[in-house]
Design a protein around this motif. Structure first.
Motif, PDB file in Angstrom:
ATOM      1  N   ALA A 145       0.528  -0.951  -0.142  1.00  8.74           N
ATOM      2  CA  ALA A 145      -0.359   0.271   0.370  1.00  8.74           C
ATOM      3  C   ALA A 145       0.660   0.655  -0.245  1.00  8.74           C
ATOM      4  O   ALA A 145       0.895   2.249  -0.902  1.00  8.74           O
ATOM      5  N   GLU A 146       1.944   1.058   0.887  1.00  8.80           N
ATOM      6  CA  GLU A 146       2.935   2.310   0.593  1.00  8.80           C
ATOM      7  C   GLU A 146       3.464   2.411  -0.678  1.00  8.80           C
ATOM      8  O   GLU A 146       3.560   3.858  -1.066  1.00  8.80           O
ATOM      9  N   ILE A 150       3.080   6.352  -2.980  1.00  8.78           N
ATOM     10  CA  ILE A 150       4.832   6.722  -3.709  1.00  8.78           C
ATOM     11  C   ILE A 150       4.426   7.051  -4.852  1.00  8.78           C
ATOM     12  O   ILE A 150       4.657   7.508  -5.800  1.00  8.78           O
ATOM     13  N   ARG A 151       3.977   5.595  -5.386  1.00 13.62           N
ATOM     14  CA  ARG A 151       3.750   5.822  -7.030  1.00 13.62           C
ATOM     15  C   ARG A 151       3.008   6.740  -7.943  1.00 13.62           C
ATOM     16  O   ARG A 151       2.704   7.550  -8.685  1.00 13.62           O
ATOM     17  N   GLN A 205      12.039   6.420  -3.083  1.00 16.93           N
ATOM     18  CA  GLN A 205      10.986   6.044  -2.582  1.00 16.93           C
ATOM     19  C   GLN A 205      10.553   5.318  -3.327  1.00 16.93           C
ATOM     20  O   GLN A 205       9.713   4.009  -2.833  1.00 16.93           O
ATOM     21  N   VAL A 206      10.275   4.634  -3.453  1.00 23.79           N
ATOM     22  CA  VAL A 206       9.754   3.520  -4.832  1.00 23.79           C
ATOM     23  C   VAL A 206      10.854   2.872  -4.754  1.00 23.79           C
ATOM     24  O   VAL A 206      10.448   1.181  -4.275  1.00 23.79           O
ATOM     25  N   ARG A 207      11.687   2.705  -4.994  1.00 23.34           N
ATOM     26  CA  ARG A 207      12.427   1.652  -4.789  1.00 23.34           C
ATOM     27  C   ARG A 207      13.080   1.221  -3.595  1.00 23.34           C
ATOM     28  O   ARG A 207      13.098   0.207  -3.298  1.00 23.34           O
ATOM     29  N   THR A 208      12.791   2.131  -2.849  1.00 24.91           N
ATOM     30  CA  THR A 208      13.179   1.570  -1.169  1.00 24.91           C
ATOM     31  C   THR A 208      12.292   0.380  -0.925  1.00 24.91           C
ATOM     32  O   THR A 208      11.844  -0.423  -0.423  1.00 24.91           O
ATOM     33  N   ALA A 214      10.097  -7.004  -1.354  1.00 20.76           N
ATOM     34  CA  ALA A 214      10.160  -7.771  -1.092  1.00 20.76           C
ATOM     35  C   ALA A 214      10.320  -8.965  -0.024  1.00 20.76           C
ATOM     36  O   ALA A 214      10.731 -10.272  -0.440  1.00 20.76           O
ATOM     37  N   ALA A 215      11.032  -8.386   0.387  1.00 22.66           N
ATOM     38  CA  ALA A 215      11.398  -8.625   1.738  1.00 22.66           C
ATOM     39  C   ALA A 215      10.898  -9.165   2.360  1.00 22.66           C
ATOM     40  O   ALA A 215      10.937 -10.641   3.041  1.00 22.66           O
TER      41      ALA A 215
END
Length: 461
Positions: A145-146, A150-151, A205-208, A214-215
């Motif tokens: 959701a976060e 951001i997207r 922020q999207v990459r993070t 994924a984790a």
């Protein structure tokens, strides 16, 4: 001179005592003359007569026998019956044993439940693992959701950047024409730079957030494996048979605490039975893989079973020099149980052996009267009795037998090297070198040399 007198009315002959010495002397002289005359007649004849040689005496009279095949007796071995497969049913979970439905001798089928463990702790572990899985899945949902927020901000930042770029270009054109103040154009350019920075920050922020999602998903996968493991452990509370067979041993009882890896039951597959025997290393050459054997079971009198040698151990006992050999036989209906005494025959049968008296081995070593001078049967040869003949195949000197060979109207003694086996009760088993039907010398009153002329005695076969 004799005089008859009467003593109390009875006549009695009286001899003169002086005549007795004279008569004895005459008898002694006569006997001496007679003895000396006899010796004088015999001694010249004895001295003049020459001693006959062996050739002049004719063939040597010997006792001869015809070689007969020894009785083909197979060696007998004893062993114990075992299942063709034997496994221990072990618990894979920890818990108190609630029940165990099968006893020794009962038949079970593969996959059948034979006992159960206490499941409370296992069910609790499953509940905890499932709750942790739900928490991990919520983390994934929140992170996703976060990431979606951001997207959305990135999309808005792209729009703001595009608007700021258009405004900056338009105001810069008006400022250059003098329509508006230079300060207004500069403010529009500053706004454009802020929009560019806002877009770059949102992209980072999207990459993070993508890495965080994924984790979280990996944690969910790991927790799912834990849940599956705990559920599997819960299924381990039901003890199932790994094969179809018979219960051979019951190790624990209901109420016992069973730990992972601890044996509960021992099961055996009795569709086939294995008999393990021990064979001496010197007899191992008589046994080969696939060889058939006859098996009798003391518990099943009057019945015989056919088996095959399925395994010969590559290792022998260092002390006894015995080699384990496995013989497998079918067991329809599981009639043959485990641990029964079995007797195996049909291995190591000797069919070409010949049984001869031990005296036949010594006829060339001093007469062969059932022994050898200076030693018993089987002692090493002495002197030139063997005449330099080769030793037998057995490797011991003197392992030879004289056989009869016809030569014209007579027989001659021919040495034959032989390989000997066991000795018992004055008999020796000849394994090689002598065939049934051969005529051989059993004993002789004189030493036999190769090529000597012999004649069978009246006691010969």
């Amino acid at each position: 001179m004799a005089t008859d007198i009467k003593d109390n009315g009875h006549p009695r002959r009286w001899r003169n005592e002086s005549h007795r010495p004279w008569l004895g002397s005459i008898l002694l002289v006569a006997l001496a003359l007679l003895g000396s005359g006899c010796r004088g007649w015999q001694e010249p004849t004895a001295l003049a007569q020459p001693q006959p040689s062996t050739e002049e005496a004719g063939p040597i009279v010997v006792d001869v026998a015809t070689a007969q095949a020894a009785a083909a007796e197979a060696r007998s071995y004893t062993g114990s019956t075992q299942p063709v497969r034997q496994v221990s049913l072990r618990s894979q979970a920890e818990g108190s044993l609630l029940n165990l439905s099968y006893n020794v001798g009962d038949t079970v089928a593969q996959g059948q439940v034979v006992g159960t463990l206490e499941q409370t702790l296992l069910q609790t572990a499953v509940g905890e693992a499932e709750a942790e899985l739900a928490a991990r899945q919520f983390e994934v949902t929140r992170a996703e959701a976060e990431l979606a927020d951001i997207r959305t901000r990135i999309n808005q930042a792209n729009l703001d950047l595009q608007q700021a770029r258009n405004d900056a270009q338009r105001l810069r054109t008006l400022a250059n024409e003098g329509a508006i103040a230079e300060q207004t154009a500069e403010q529009a350019e500053t706004t454009l730079g802020g929009a560019q920075q806002a877009l770059t920050s949102a992209q980072e922020q999207v990459r993070t957030r993508e890495q965080s999602v994924a984790a979280a998903r990996q944690r969910v996968v790991a927790q799912q494996a834990i849940v599956q493991e705990t559920r599997q452990r819960l299924s381990f509370a039901n003890l199932t048979a790994p094969l179809s067979g018979v219960v051979l041993e019951r190790v624990v009882e209901p109420g016992d605490l069973v730990r992972p890896g601890e044996a509960v039951l021992t099961l055996g597959d009795l569709s086939e039975v294995v008999v393990v025997i021990e064979v001496a290393d010197r007899n191992l050459s008589d046994v080969r893989l696939g060889q058939s054997a006859t098996v009798t079971i003391d518990a099943l009198p009057g019945e015989t079973f056919r088996g095959q040698v399925t395994r010969i151990s590559p290792l022998a006992d260092r002390t006894s020099r015995l080699v384990p050999v496995e013989i497998t036989l079918p067991n329809p209906g599981s009639r043959i149980g485990s641990g029964l005494l079995a007797r195996v025959t049909g291995l190591g049968t000797t069919t070409n052996a010949v049984l001869v008296p031990e005296s036949a081995l010594s006829v060339g070593e001093g007469g062969g009267q059932g022994g050898r001078p200076g030693g018993g049967p089987g002692s090493a040869p002495s002197g030139g009795g063997n005449n330099g003949q080769a030793t037998g195949q057995g490797g011991a000197p003197g392992n030879q037998i004289f056989v009869l060979q016809p030569q014209g109207d007579v027989f001659v003694a021919a040495p034959r090297s032989v390989q000997i086996g066991e000795r018992s009760d004055g008999q020796v088993t000849v394994l090689a070198g002598l065939s049934p039907g051969d005529r051989y010398i059993v004993r002789s009153g004189q030493p036999i040399t190769p090529g000597a002329t012999v004649q069978p005695s009246l006691l010969s076969d």
